[in-house]
Design a protein around this motif. Structure first.
Motif, PDB file in Angstrom:
ATOM      1  N   PRO A 121      43.241  94.494  11.303  1.00 24.61           N
ATOM      2  CA  PRO A 121      42.201  93.445   9.592  1.00 24.61           C
ATOM      3  C   PRO A 121      42.501  92.497  10.084  1.00 24.61           C
ATOM      4  CG  PRO A 121      44.530  95.153   9.070  1.00 24.61           C
ATOM      5  CD  PRO A 121      44.594  95.555  10.555  1.00 24.61           C
ATOM      6  N   THR A 122      42.696  92.153  10.480  1.00 21.66           N
ATOM      7  CA  THR A 122      43.460  90.401  11.065  1.00 21.66           C
ATOM      8  C   THR A 122      42.690  89.573  11.901  1.00 21.66           C
ATOM      9  OG1 THR A 122      45.556  90.125  10.699  1.00 21.66           O
ATOM     10  CG2 THR A 122      44.574  88.315  11.806  1.00 21.66           C
TER      11      THR A 122
ATOM     12  N   TYR B   7      38.749  90.041   9.750  1.00 15.70           N
ATOM     13  CA  TYR B   7      38.032  88.811   8.572  1.00 15.70           C
ATOM     14  C   TYR B   7      38.066  87.146   9.559  1.00 15.70           C
ATOM     15  CZ  TYR B   7      39.322  91.431   4.530  1.00 15.70           C
ATOM     16  OH  TYR B   7      40.037  91.725   3.426  1.00 15.70           O
ATOM     17  N   ASP B   8      38.431  88.062  10.814  1.00 17.67           N
ATOM     18  CA  ASP B   8      37.748  86.452  11.763  1.00 17.67           C
ATOM     19  C   ASP B   8      37.198  86.424  12.037  1.00 17.67           C
ATOM     20  OD1 ASP B   8      37.565  84.518  12.876  1.00 17.67           O
ATOM     21  OD2 ASP B   8      39.441  84.780  14.727  1.00 17.67           O
TER      22      ASP B   8
ATOM     23  N   LEU C 156      45.611  93.020   2.478  1.00 22.22           N
ATOM     24  CA  LEU C 156      44.462  93.044   3.708  1.00 22.22           C
ATOM     25  C   LEU C 156      43.522  94.454   3.442  1.00 22.22           C
ATOM     26  CD1 LEU C 156      44.291  90.390   5.925  1.00 22.22           C
ATOM     27  CD2 LEU C 156      43.411  89.341   3.815  1.00 22.22           C
TER      28      LEU C 156
ATOM     29  N   TRP D   3      39.462  97.582   6.808  1.00 20.73           N
ATOM     30  CA  TRP D   3      38.205  97.503   7.310  1.00 20.73           C
ATOM     31  C   TRP D   3      38.300  98.072   8.356  1.00 20.73           C
ATOM     32  CZ3 TRP D   3      34.917  97.480   3.073  1.00 20.73           C
ATOM     33  CH2 TRP D   3      35.323  97.038   2.164  1.00 20.73           C
TER      34      TRP D   3
END
Length: 289
Positions: free
Chosen positions: A52-53, A56-57, A252, A255
């Motif tokens: 997830p991190t 979102y980057d 989060l 995705w």
């Protein structure tokens, strides 16, 4: 003489150069078009391997550190494999039932003298004008009255009859030479024998095309299974992907997990399309090298 030869050679080079330039632009345009159409799928594959991190980057474009863990989680932890089996059973039953019923209907419309035959055919085509939202409520009530709700019959039975498939098979049968039909009748070939020994072998491409379209259409069903199936373990893969949206990590949305499920759900229709691509190409008279 030498001057004429050099002029003809120069003109030939100009024609070859123009032809090469035209083909270059055509192929360049095709490559760009294919790249643009494939871009969402490529991005989905990249995202399916990301945490997830990393998703979102926005600067992180490429494969992530999660690897295939998202695929494993989607398949087994969120029961996507079970949903895929349900979808495969649903799509297979619909394909077999729709092709069989449409072949028999087209056979009756073309080779039998029926009263008001054209009116019957027009009535079949008129069913295409009824929008899906209009049919949902009465169809759900019918499934409930029959006791089919929350069963495999409820997500397969309403899709067996198809006006589009009947129309395609009817038009194809009408293109078969009448002399072939007359010879079969003189030889004492019955209707069903004529169907299996003559019509079906001559309609492989059309059957393959209808089967592929039907399988993809059935595989992508979302709204009707969501309404008529209440047990989660009996749901189909498209609804199963919706369940993945409920997964979150540190607030989060995962995705990467959702994209992994989408990529997995894409594979069976792709396999079916590849398996039946040869008769499809023969139907459209496309030569393969």
């Amino acid at each position: 003489m030498t001057t004429r030869t050099s002029e003809s050679t120069a003109s030939a080079r100009v024609r070859v150069s123009d032809l090469f330039g035209d083909q270059l632009f055509v192929h360049l345009g095709l490559v760009i078009s294919v790249a643009l159409m494939a871009l969402p799928l490529v991005l989905a594959v990249f995202m399916s391997t990301q945490t997830p991190t990393e998703v979102y980057d926005v600067t992180n474009v490429g494969f992530g550190s999660a690897g295939f863990s998202n695929y494993w989680t989607a398949l087994f932890d969120y029961n996507l494999l079970r949903y895929m089996i349900n979808s495969f059973m649903m799509a297979s039953i619909i394909v077999v039932g729709k092709v069989t019923l449409s072949l028999l209907a087209a056979l009756a419309l073309v080779y039998y003298r029926l009263p008001y035959e054209r009116a019957v055919f027009m009535f079949i085509l008129l069913t295409l004008l009824i929008p899906v939202p209009v049919r949902i409520v009465p169809l759900f009530q019918l499934m409930a009255d029959l006791g089919w709700a929350n069963t495999l019959l409820s997500i397969t039975g309403p899709y067996i009859a198809s006006a589009t498939a009947v129309f395609l098979f009817r038009q194809h049968f009408m293109s078969i030479p009448e002399s072939l039909v007359e010879n079969a009748r003189l030889d004492g070939v019955g209707p069903m024998e004529f169907l299996f020994r003559v019509l079906i072998p001559m309609s492989k491409g059309m059957i393959a095309g209808v089967s592929v379209i039907t399988f993809v259409y059935a595989w992508n069903q979302y709204l009707w299974p969501l309404i008529v199936i209440s047990a989660q373990k009996k749901q189909v893969v498209q609804v199963g992907i919706k369940y993945l949206q409920g997964a979150s990590q540190s607030g989060l949305t995962q995705w990467g997990l959702i994209m992994a499920g989408a990529v997995i759900a894409l594979l069976p229709p792709l396999v079916v399309l590849y398996a039946l691509h040869r008769p499809l190409l023969e139907t459209f008279a496309i030569q393969q090298k």
